[in-house]
Design an enzyme around this catalytic site. Structure first.
Site, short mmCIF file in Angstrom:
data_model
loop_
_atom_site.label_atom_id
_atom_site.label_comp_id
_atom_site.label_asym_id
_atom_site.label_seq_id
_atom_site.Cartn_x
_atom_site.Cartn_y
_atom_site.Cartn_z
N CYS A 36 0.74 -1.18 0.05
CA CYS A 36 -0.21 0.14 -0.01
C CYS A 36 0.81 1.35 0.01
O CYS A 36 1.16 1.55 -0.94
CB CYS A 36 -0.91 0.09 1.39
N HIS A 92 -3.02 -5.41 1.76
CA HIS A 92 -2.36 -5.67 3.15
C HIS A 92 -2.51 -7.09 3.41
O HIS A 92 -3.27 -7.53 4.20
CB HIS A 92 -3.19 -4.79 4.08
N GLU A 151 -0.64 -8.43 5.20
CA GLU A 151 0.09 -8.65 6.67
C GLU A 151 -1.07 -8.53 7.48
O GLU A 151 -0.85 -8.82 8.81
CB GLU A 151 1.15 -7.75 6.91
N1 GLN Z 1 -3.50 6.22 1.16
C1 GLN Z 1 -2.37 6.20 1.82
C2 GLN Z 1 -1.08 6.90 0.89
O1 GLN Z 1 -0.99 7.63 -0.06
C3 GLN Z 1 -1.99 4.30 1.63
C4 GLN Z 1 -2.94 3.93 2.44
C5 GLN Z 1 -2.34 2.55 3.04
O2 GLN Z 1 -1.30 2.47 3.07
N2 GLN Z 1 -3.33 1.70 3.47
O3 GLN Z 1 0.22 6.67 1.52
#
Ligand code: GLN
Length: 199
Positions: free
Chosen positions: A82, A177, A179
């Protein structure tokens, strides 16, 4: 742990503990990385989910950004989820002014690509590289991969063909995710790449 590769989790912000717990379940010696001199000791590095703008700012403030980018260029295996995917993209769309990344993945990533209506969702995602069982994927304000360069390989896409998992060599990035649940296979794939390098 004897014979365990040294895998770091960048510990500036985000779901650091969840990644350490997943490594622990694989009997891999995970450590938190917060200082520039710790980077050179690693066999692999995980960039957690969280907020990429914060991870970017803090990693530059603490002098970690340059050693991490250099280590990736020199072949350090890295795995980002992410916000971690955003930090590894060679380009970002919808970043804040001046937002930078470590690079490593030959892709463009669009931040917060699902919009506020679909802030977070979970889905069953086929990932051929992990076998027949789909992955239970949790997306939270997730980015998507909007452009895949010639040096990137797609590992998974949603039903509408939006790309959500990629690799460039031993650099892996996911929009979601693993994890956060019981999914171990992505970490296993990453650790196998780390072990291949360490011999
Ligand atoms: N929206 C977040 C970002 O721009 C990422 C979100 C996440 O890691 N769950 O970093």
């Amino acid at each position: 742990m004897a014979g365990s590769p040294r895998v770091g989790v960048l510990g500036l912000q985000g779901d650091v503990r969840e990644h350490l717990r997943t490594l622990d379940r694989l009997a891999v010696d995970g450590c938190v990385v917060r200082r520039p001199n710790e980077v050179a000791e690693l066999d692999g590095l995980i960039i957690p989910g969280g907020e990429s703008t914060v991870i970017d700012k803090l990693s530059r403030l603490f002098g970690l950004a340059a050693p991490i980018s250099e280590a990736i260029e020199n072949g350090l295996p890295v795995f980002g989820t992410c916000a971690g995917l955003i930090m590894l993209a060679s380009k970002i769309e919808d970043g804040v002014d001046g937002q930078q990344t470590f690079g490593g993945l030959d892709v463009t990533v669009r931040r917060n690509a699902f919009g506020s209506q679909l802030d977070s969702f979970e889905t069953s995602l086929p990932v051929p590289a992990l076998g027949a069982d789909p992955v239970h994927a949790v997306f939270i304000r997730a980015p998507i991969v909007s452009h895949v360069g010639p040096n990137a390989e797609v590992l998974a896409s949603l039903d509408d063909e939006r790309v959500v998992a990629v690799r460039t060599g031993d650099v892996f990035g996911l929009s979601f995710h693993p994890e956060m649940g019981d999914e171990l296979r992505f970490h296993e794939l990453f650790v196998a790449a780390v072990r291949d390098r360490t011999g």
